[in-house]
Design a protein around this motif. Structure first.
Motif, PDB file in Angstrom:
ATOM      1  N   GLN A 147       8.190  -0.287   4.469  1.00 22.17           N
ATOM      2  CA  GLN A 147       8.141  -0.134   5.918  1.00 22.17           C
ATOM      3  C   GLN A 147       7.961  -1.501   6.577  1.00 22.17           C
TER       4      GLN A 147
ATOM      5  N   LEU B 123       0.474  -6.587   5.369  1.00 24.53           N
ATOM      6  CA  LEU B 123       0.290  -5.330   4.658  1.00 24.53           C
ATOM      7  C   LEU B 123       1.593  -4.539   4.773  1.00 24.53           C
TER       8      LEU B 123
ATOM      9  N   LEU C  25       2.311   7.066   8.696  1.00 26.59           N
ATOM     10  CA  LEU C  25       3.536   6.882   7.909  1.00 26.59           C
ATOM     11  C   LEU C  25       3.551   7.828   6.707  1.00 26.59           C
ATOM     12  N   LEU C  26       2.408   7.950   6.013  1.00 29.36           N
ATOM     13  CA  LEU C  26       2.328   8.836   4.859  1.00 29.36           C
ATOM     14  C   LEU C  26       2.543  10.287   5.285  1.00 29.36           C
TER      15      LEU C  26
ATOM     16  N   THR D 160      -5.382   0.030  11.487  1.00 28.95           N
ATOM     17  CA  THR D 160      -4.385  -0.213  10.442  1.00 28.95           C
ATOM     18  C   THR D 160      -4.321   0.947   9.469  1.00 28.95           C
TER      19      THR D 160
ATOM     20  N   ASP E  99      -4.885   6.018  -0.051  1.00 29.76           N
ATOM     21  CA  ASP E  99      -5.167   7.314   0.563  1.00 29.76           C
ATOM     22  C   ASP E  99      -6.350   8.060  -0.042  1.00 29.76           C
TER      23      ASP E  99
ATOM     24  N   ALA F 200      -6.767  -3.020   4.285  1.00 31.21           N
ATOM     25  CA  ALA F 200      -6.703  -3.493   5.673  1.00 31.21           C
ATOM     26  C   ALA F 200      -7.677  -4.635   5.899  1.00 31.21           C
TER      27      ALA F 200
ATOM     28  N   PRO G 240       3.379  -1.090   3.851  1.00 30.69           N
ATOM     29  CA  PRO G 240       3.438   0.268   3.302  1.00 30.69           C
ATOM     30  C   PRO G 240       4.782   0.459   2.594  1.00 30.69           C
TER      31      PRO G 240
ATOM     32  N   VAL H 202       0.841  -1.198   0.000  1.00 26.12           N
ATOM     33  CA  VAL H 202       0.000   0.000   0.000  1.00 26.12           C
ATOM     34  C   VAL H 202       0.874   1.244   0.000  1.00 26.12           C
ATOM     35  N   THR H 203       0.424   2.235  -0.715  1.00 21.71           N
ATOM     36  CA  THR H 203       1.094   3.520  -0.736  1.00 21.71           C
ATOM     37  C   THR H 203       0.037   4.582  -0.951  1.00 21.71           C
TER      38      THR H 203
ATOM     39  N   ARG I 281      -2.403   3.741  10.969  1.00 27.94           N
ATOM     40  CA  ARG I 281      -0.959   3.495  10.957  1.00 27.94           C
ATOM     41  C   ARG I 281      -0.362   3.887   9.614  1.00 27.94           C
ATOM     42  N   VAL I 282      -1.052   3.537   8.528  1.00 34.10           N
ATOM     43  CA  VAL I 282      -0.561   3.900   7.195  1.00 34.10           C
ATOM     44  C   VAL I 282      -0.620   5.414   7.013  1.00 34.10           C
TER      45      VAL I 282
END
Length: 267
Positions: free
Chosen positions: A209, A191, A234-235, A227, A157, A181, A193, A81-82, A230-231
């Motif tokens: 990550q 998963l 990070l983003l 979850t 996103d 997720a 990232p 995932v990004t 959390r992503v």
């Protein structure tokens, strides 16, 4: 060159959350820089399509390679995932060079010619495409690819219609897509990232990550929200470091904005 006023104004509004103390003029300069960075990203991605495997491995710095390797070693595939950040399309170039089987989950483009071009590019990179909403068995197709050991890549996103989960970024509310997720919860697939940015002409840096294993205990919806957050966190950290690489060209913080995009390869 100047961005279209609507795009420029959207970028300024988005960046105001990141730089709340900057003036309108400073934010506009950041918006123009984002448009230039986007153009450079796109041109270098197109150039990279013709690179040999050796050249790809020379031009891509691939940090913490063991994170994806360890995730795939569990035998359940991996969900990459990004966000709309950096040069995510170039991830397919790297995965091909590494010999990682890749599946891209994406919304079909409104323009059939553009859709055909994206499919052709992905096919040239040995990445297959699953188009969202084209078939009732889309979740089954994704689960099948995971069971076959594929890395399944999704942009997280932006939400797609009712598939939305609330997150907080820069102190503001946004909505991410919950499907990645949820799939991690249902399949046990880790998963991962991952963020990929261009660093100078013809140079890229990929940073997977730590894999996230979504726990089966507890409330399912709570696990999905946790979850997604959390992503999002990070983003947020990536955007703080490279704000010119954040490619949301509409007003991101407005509620009720529906997205047609969900997979790597969509702009």
């Amino acid at each position: 060159s100047h961005a279209m006023p609507s795009v420029r104004d959207a970028l300024v509004d988005n960046l105001r959350a990141v730089f709340p103390h900057e003036t309108e003029g400073q934010l506009r300069r950041r918006a123009y820089r984002t448009c230039h960075t986007y153009t450079d990203d796109w041109m270098d991605f197109m150039r990279s399509l013709s690179w040999s495997r050796e050249k790809v491995l020379e031009r891509f710095v691939y940090e913490h390679a063991e994170r994806l390797t360890d995730a795939l070693s569990l035998g359940r595939g991996a969900i990459l995932v990004t966000g709309h950040f950096g040069n995510w399309e170039a991830g397919a170039v790297l995965m091909k060079a590494l010999g990682v089987p890749l599946t891209v989950v994406a919304m079909p483009e409104p323009d059939p010619a553009v859709n055909w071009l994206r499919h052709r590019v992905r096919t040239s990179l040995r990445a297959d495409t699953i188009e969202v909403r084209q078939s009732l068995d889309t979740p089954l197709q994704i689960r099948r690819r995971l069971s076959e050991g594929h890395a399944v890549a999704m942009l997280m996103d932006r939400h797609v219609e009712r598939d939305r989960v609330p997150v907080t970024m820069f102190g503001r509310r946004a909505h991410f897509m919950g499907a990645p997720a949820m799939l991690a919860y249902l399949t046990g697939a880790p998963l991962v990232p991952i963020f990929l940015v261009r660093e100078g002409r013809g140079r890229f840096r990929a940073r997977p990550q730590e894999p996230i294993l979504v726990e089966r205990e507890g409330n399912r919806d709570e696990q999905v929200r946790h979850t997604a957050q959390r992503v999002a966190t990070l983003l947020e950290r990536e955007i703080e470091q490279r704000p010119d690489c954040w490619y949301q060209f509409y007003r991101y913080w407005e509620s009720g904005v529906e997205s047609r995009e969900s997979g790597i390869g969509n702009r």
